[in-house]
Design a protein around this motif. Sequence first.
Motif, PDB file in Angstrom:
ATOM      1  N   THR A 138     -20.471  -1.057   7.505  1.00  0.00           N
ATOM      2  CA  THR A 138     -21.118  -2.355   7.686  1.00  0.00           C
ATOM      3  C   THR A 138     -22.168  -2.611   6.607  1.00  0.00           C
ATOM      4  O   THR A 138     -22.943  -1.725   6.251  1.00  0.00           O
ATOM      5  N   SER A 144     -19.158  -8.243   7.800  1.00  0.00           N
ATOM      6  CA  SER A 144     -18.437  -6.967   7.841  1.00  0.00           C
ATOM      7  C   SER A 144     -17.418  -6.914   8.972  1.00  0.00           C
ATOM      8  O   SER A 144     -16.700  -5.915   9.110  1.00  0.00           O
ATOM      9  N   SER A 145     -17.340  -7.973   9.792  1.00  0.00           N
ATOM     10  CA  SER A 145     -16.259  -8.046  10.767  1.00  0.00           C
ATOM     11  C   SER A 145     -14.911  -8.095  10.049  1.00  0.00           C
ATOM     12  O   SER A 145     -13.878  -7.745  10.632  1.00  0.00           O
TER      13      SER A 145
END
Length: 401
Positions: A138, A144-145
Motif C-alpha cells: 500500500t 492502492s486498491s
Amino acid sequence: MDFEPSAAAADHTRRMRAFLDEKVLPAEPTYDAWRLERRGTPQEWDLPPVVEELKAEARERGLWNLFLPSVSGLSNLEYAAVAEVSGWSPVIAPEAINCQAPDTGNMETLHLFGTPEQKQQWLEPLLAGEIRSAFAMTEPDVASSDATNVQTRIRRDGDDYVISGRKWWISGTADERCKVFIVMGKTDPDAPRHRQQSMILVPRDAPGMQVLRHLPTFGYQDQHGHSEIVFDDVRVPASNLLGEEGGGFAIAQARLGPGRIHHCMRLIGMAERAIDLMVRRARDRVAFGRPLADQGVVREQIALSRIEVEQARLLVLKTAWLIDEHGSKGAATEIAAIKVAVPRMACTVIDRAMQLHGAAAMSDDFPLAYFYTWARALRFADGPDEVHLRSVARQELAAHE
C-alpha cells in the motif's frame, strides 16, 4: 459439500478451545497491564513476555503453524474452526500459535515462491516464531486498491536491485522482531499492466530504509504497529527477488487469497465473543425494573446477531472447502464475497454489543472498542469492500452473457 468436522479438526479445535480458556483469556489482563505501563515510551512496541510463555505452551500442546496445510496436515476447512477460536482473543491468540497476520501470508508466499536460500534465511525462523515480517504494498500517493498503481521502483543494477518509493499502513513494522519486508514495486513500467510489478525481500537493516512514523487506528496503537516507510535507493542482492521479474501481481493474488479467508475466520470468533459478552451483560444488568434480557429490543439484537454469525460462518466454510477442492482461483468469487460479508457482519454484531454495554463499551474495561476498530479496519485491509463487490458483480454478469 460436507462441513462435519473431521476427527483431526475436532481434536485441534477442542485443544485450541482449552488453550484459549485455560491460558490465553487469563493472560489478557497481564498483557494489557504490561503494555499500559509502557504506553508512550520507547518500549511501547516490545512484546509482553507473557506472549512468549504462551507460544511455548502452544508448541507443547501441538498448536503451532496450523494455518499451513503442508506443515500442519489440516485443510483450510479443518483449520477454519481453530482460527475462529483464536479470534476470541485476536491480539494474543493468533501469535501464540504462530498463525498471525501478516506473517501467515508471508510464510505462504515464501513457501510457494521462495528459493531454498530464501526459505532457509527467512521462512525457517518465521515458522519457528523467532522473527516477524511485513508485507509492503500500500502507498499513500496512489489508490492502492488497484495493485497495478504502485509507484515504488525496483530497478536492476548489476548484481543488485535498487528500491525507491514510499509505503504506508505496513503492519508489524513497529515491532523490532520484524526483520524482513516483502516489497511490491515496478520493475518494468512499460510492460503489460499486470506484468510491471515484482516482489523483493528487503531486510530491516538495509541502508536507506527508514520508518517515518507509526500510524494509529482510531487512536489505537497495537503492539506491532502500522507504519509509513521510505525506501531511499535501498540496495539488495538480485537473489532477493521473489519468483521472476513481472510476477509480482500474480504472487500478490496468490498471497491474498488465504490471508483474506484467515481474517474472516478470526472475525467469526470476534463476533462470537461479542455475542457472549452481549448475553452476559443482558442477564446481569437491570433497567426499568427488569433484566435487559427481558427487554424485547435486546432479545431482537441478540437473535439477529446469532442469525448473522451463522450465515457468515456457512459462507466462510463453503469458501474454505472450495479452496481445498479447487484452489484460490476456483474460490475467487467466494473469497471476495466473504471479505465483504464477514467484516460488515462483525461490525454490526460488535456495535450491538457495544450499545448494550453503554459507555463502558468505549473503555478498555471490555475488548469491544478494540474489536470494532479492527473489524472496521478489515473493510480496507486486503482490498476494500468496493473492489470485492466489483469482483463478485463481474462474475455474476459474466455468467449471464
